[in-house]
Design a protein around this motif. Sequence first.
Motif, PDB file in Angstrom:
ATOM      1  N   GLY A  52       3.853  19.201  78.607  1.00  0.00           N
ATOM      2  CA  GLY A  52       2.708  19.795  79.292  1.00  0.00           C
ATOM      3  C   GLY A  52       2.494  21.243  78.896  1.00  0.00           C
ATOM      4  O   GLY A  52       1.360  21.687  78.662  1.00  0.00           O
ATOM      5  N   SER A  53       3.581  22.007  78.806  1.00  0.00           N
ATOM      6  CA  SER A  53       3.493  23.413  78.397  1.00  0.00           C
ATOM      7  C   SER A  53       2.948  23.530  76.979  1.00  0.00           C
ATOM      8  O   SER A  53       2.127  24.400  76.673  1.00  0.00           O
ATOM      9  CB  SER A  53       4.878  24.070  78.478  1.00  0.00           C
ATOM     10  N   SER A  64       4.641  17.775  85.497  1.00  0.00           N
ATOM     11  CA  SER A  64       5.870  16.981  85.541  1.00  0.00           C
ATOM     12  C   SER A  64       6.184  16.553  86.966  1.00  0.00           C
ATOM     13  O   SER A  64       6.507  15.380  87.226  1.00  0.00           O
ATOM     14  CB  SER A  64       7.033  17.792  84.967  1.00  0.00           C
ATOM     15  N   THR A  99       8.730  16.048  80.174  1.00  0.00           N
ATOM     16  CA  THR A  99       7.308  16.047  80.548  1.00  0.00           C
ATOM     17  C   THR A  99       6.785  17.463  80.720  1.00  0.00           C
ATOM     18  O   THR A  99       5.666  17.782  80.293  1.00  0.00           O
ATOM     19  CB  THR A  99       7.093  15.253  81.847  1.00  0.00           C
ATOM     20  N   ALA A 100       7.585  18.336  81.347  1.00  0.00           N
ATOM     21  CA  ALA A 100       7.174  19.727  81.541  1.00  0.00           C
ATOM     22  C   ALA A 100       7.006  20.436  80.206  1.00  0.00           C
ATOM     23  O   ALA A 100       6.051  21.196  80.001  1.00  0.00           O
ATOM     24  CB  ALA A 100       8.194  20.457  82.412  1.00  0.00           C
ATOM     25  N   ARG A 101       7.920  20.198  79.281  1.00  0.00           N
ATOM     26  CA  ARG A 101       7.826  20.837  77.963  1.00  0.00           C
ATOM     27  C   ARG A 101       6.593  20.359  77.204  1.00  0.00           C
ATOM     28  O   ARG A 101       5.903  21.140  76.547  1.00  0.00           O
ATOM     29  CB  ARG A 101       9.091  20.554  77.162  1.00  0.00           C
ATOM     30  N   PHE A 133      -2.463  22.402  86.997  1.00  0.00           N
ATOM     31  CA  PHE A 133      -2.478  22.152  85.555  1.00  0.00           C
ATOM     32  C   PHE A 133      -3.848  22.492  84.961  1.00  0.00           C
ATOM     33  O   PHE A 133      -3.935  23.135  83.905  1.00  0.00           O
ATOM     34  CB  PHE A 133      -2.122  20.696  85.281  1.00  0.00           C
ATOM     35  N   CYS A 185       2.018  28.729  80.867  1.00  0.00           N
ATOM     36  CA  CYS A 185       2.469  27.491  80.216  1.00  0.00           C
ATOM     37  C   CYS A 185       3.599  26.832  80.992  1.00  0.00           C
ATOM     38  O   CYS A 185       3.607  25.612  81.192  1.00  0.00           O
ATOM     39  CB  CYS A 185       2.936  27.794  78.788  1.00  0.00           C
ATOM     40  N   ALA A 213      11.107  23.166  84.784  1.00  0.00           N
ATOM     41  CA  ALA A 213      10.484  23.480  83.493  1.00  0.00           C
ATOM     42  C   ALA A 213      11.259  22.895  82.326  1.00  0.00           C
ATOM     43  O   ALA A 213      10.771  22.879  81.194  1.00  0.00           O
ATOM     44  CB  ALA A 213      10.389  24.999  83.322  1.00  0.00           C
ATOM     45  N   GLY A 244       3.182  23.159  82.926  1.00  0.00           N
ATOM     46  CA  GLY A 244       4.048  22.057  82.530  1.00  0.00           C
ATOM     47  C   GLY A 244       4.903  21.561  83.683  1.00  0.00           C
ATOM     48  O   GLY A 244       5.073  20.349  83.878  1.00  0.00           O
ATOM     49  N   THR A 245       5.430  22.484  84.477  1.00  0.00           N
ATOM     50  CA  THR A 245       6.252  22.111  85.626  1.00  0.00           C
ATOM     51  C   THR A 245       5.444  21.342  86.656  1.00  0.00           C
ATOM     52  O   THR A 245       5.909  20.337  87.217  1.00  0.00           O
ATOM     53  CB  THR A 245       6.846  23.373  86.287  1.00  0.00           C
TER      54      THR A 245
END
Length: 413
Positions: free
Chosen positions: A328-329, A311, A324-326, A101, A303, A320, A307-308
């Motif tokens: 983070g992206s 998460s 949480t992944a979205r 990340f 991105c 993805a 994000g993945t």
Amino acid sequence: MRSIVESRHTRRSFWRQLTLIGPAFVAGAWQFGPGNLTTAMNAGALYGYTLIWVIIVSTILMVFLTDMSVRLGIRTPVSLIASIKETLGGWVGVVAGFGVFLITLCFSVGNAVGSGVGLSMLIPGTSPVMWTIICSAAVATILLLKGIYRVVEKVLIVIVALMAVCFIVSAFAANPDWAAAGAGLIPVVPDGAWLLIIGLVGTNFSINAAFYASYGTKARRRTEADYRDITIVDTIPGIIAPGIMTALVIVVAAAVLHATGTDAPGAFGGLARIFEPIAGPVGAWIFALGFFGAAFSSMIPNCVAGGTMISDALGRGGSADTTTARLGSAFILAFGLAITLVFSGSSPVELIVIAQALTVLFAPILAALILIMANNRALMGSLRNRWWQNVMGVIGLVSVVALSIRLAISLLT
């Protein structure tokens, strides 16, 4: 009758092989970003064709590490970080996830700056910051789509193909000394070139991209029966393609800048203008398009991967498509845009180089984890590393450790 059946089976098998293309090409597109272009151009401008061998060696190492990650994607029950947590401890998996990340945050700066600079070169007189905002909005739109990974794959495979054509055309338009380029395959270290060599290895041997290849493989639900075909149609060509393009950038810079005694320009627009005497306005347009393609194609998987990883590290799922992944992206995308806006008056080259250099700090941890997990007998079974794969993996690990130490010394001094 038998030959007809075999022929039909061969044709069906061939088309099924083509459907396996994806994860390694995404890793390659992420690998071939603005930082990669920057170091390659400086290598060609300062040392001519001499450092082409560095790209060859680092590309080979990248193939081996990506192959390990692909096999991990096939064998891990849930995800690579989930398996790391189960095998080595929860905190190790969290460190790995946050490490990727943080790397993606650094990459986001170079990608945001690079996409804006590339489009501003394509359309002179326009603002790079304006194009960075537009590109960020375009990536955000892609990230909102369902089934993100499949969409990203399709977009990136097309962009990588276009970039390959652009850089091949550029290389021949520059009329390089191909004999000298061939001599550049022989390892030679010019005086004062070590730092640049380390930079070339760091950008072309992208550990975080290799790490994420396991997630792409898992997302595509690949099986052990697919492994051989994946290696042939995806892993090898997907990583070699950006390596070839990077070598061609060195060739072009050597022909355009080094051969004429011109130093590397302080801005990418300078190199684009130098192409004009060789290929006219088309040469500058080709370079600008290739540079934008490199930045934008790296922007998307950067991105998605970041994000993945965050998460998965937080136990929210290694997909993805999780909330949480979205988020983070979105944070990664916003971070790159914010830094670009804050430092809009600074040199875009300096921003890209600094951001790229910082990515190597976590690379040794990720490389070590890939190597350790690929040797886990209980997890990997028949896909466990062979001795020769371990030899290449150790060479790659030693390389990134040396790179990280060199960067730490530079920061401290």
